[in-house]
Design a protein around this motif. Structure first.
Motif, PDB file in Angstrom:
ATOM      1  N   ASN A  97       0.816  -1.213   0.000  1.00  0.00           N
ATOM      2  CA  ASN A  97       0.000   0.000   0.000  1.00  0.00           C
ATOM      3  C   ASN A  97       0.854   1.270   0.000  1.00  0.00           C
ATOM      4  OD1 ASN A  97       0.790  -0.453   2.715  1.00  0.00           O
ATOM      5  ND2 ASN A  97      -1.029   0.570   3.509  1.00  0.00           N
ATOM      6  N   VAL A  98       2.030   1.208   0.606  1.00  0.00           N
ATOM      7  CA  VAL A  98       2.945   2.356   0.579  1.00  0.00           C
ATOM      8  C   VAL A  98       3.496   2.547  -0.829  1.00  0.00           C
ATOM      9  CG1 VAL A  98       5.138   3.273   1.454  1.00  0.00           C
ATOM     10  CG2 VAL A  98       3.523   2.168   3.016  1.00  0.00           C
ATOM     11  N   LYS A  99       3.850   1.453  -1.490  1.00  0.00           N
ATOM     12  CA  LYS A  99       4.346   1.544  -2.865  1.00  0.00           C
ATOM     13  C   LYS A  99       3.275   2.128  -3.782  1.00  0.00           C
ATOM     14  CE  LYS A  99       6.209  -0.975  -6.765  1.00  0.00           C
ATOM     15  NZ  LYS A  99       6.018  -2.141  -7.554  1.00  0.00           N
ATOM     16  N   ALA A 100       2.036   1.646  -3.642  1.00  0.00           N
ATOM     17  CA  ALA A 100       0.941   2.149  -4.473  1.00  0.00           C
ATOM     18  C   ALA A 100       0.723   3.645  -4.238  1.00  0.00           C
ATOM     19  CB  ALA A 100      -0.333   1.365  -4.202  1.00  0.00           C
ATOM     20  N   ALA A 101       0.765   4.061  -2.976  1.00  0.00           N
ATOM     21  CA  ALA A 101       0.588   5.478  -2.658  1.00  0.00           C
ATOM     22  C   ALA A 101       1.739   6.309  -3.216  1.00  0.00           C
ATOM     23  CB  ALA A 101       0.475   5.665  -1.149  1.00  0.00           C
ATOM     24  N   ALA A 102       2.962   5.791  -3.146  1.00  0.00           N
ATOM     25  CA  ALA A 102       4.123   6.497  -3.688  1.00  0.00           C
ATOM     26  C   ALA A 102       4.016   6.644  -5.204  1.00  0.00           C
ATOM     27  CB  ALA A 102       5.416   5.771  -3.306  1.00  0.00           C
ATOM     28  N   GLU A 103       3.548   5.596  -5.872  1.00  0.00           N
ATOM     29  CA  GLU A 103       3.367   5.665  -7.328  1.00  0.00           C
ATOM     30  C   GLU A 103       2.322   6.716  -7.693  1.00  0.00           C
ATOM     31  OE1 GLU A 103       4.538   1.053  -8.464  1.00  0.00           O
ATOM     32  OE2 GLU A 103       2.445   1.539  -7.991  1.00  0.00           O
ATOM     33  N   LYS A 104       1.248   6.770  -6.931  1.00  0.00           N
ATOM     34  CA  LYS A 104       0.188   7.756  -7.184  1.00  0.00           C
ATOM     35  C   LYS A 104       0.703   9.173  -6.938  1.00  0.00           C
ATOM     36  CE  LYS A 104      -4.639   8.643  -5.987  1.00  0.00           C
ATOM     37  NZ  LYS A 104      -5.789   8.185  -5.187  1.00  0.00           N
TER      38      LYS A 104
END
Length: 50
Positions: free
Chosen positions: A14-21
């Motif tokens: 979820n941190v990776k997804a948020a960082a990508e966004k």
């Protein structure tokens, strides 16, 4: 050009997804976003010159 070094980190999905966004919203790569955030933190806390 400044010399660079690689850093590898593991984060929850979820941190990776948020960082990508967040990176996409700022027209950056995730690596560029992480570099900016880390540099800002280090400057703010006196580890790097401003």
């Amino acid at each position: 050009m400044a010399k660079t070094s690689a850093i590898s980190v593991r984060v929850p999905d979820n941190v990776k997804a948020a960082a990508e966004k967040a990176a996409a919203a700022d027209s950056r790569s995730v690596a560029s976003l992480v570099e900016k955030l880390l540099t800002d933190f280090l400057r703010k806390n006196g580890y790097l010159e401003k």
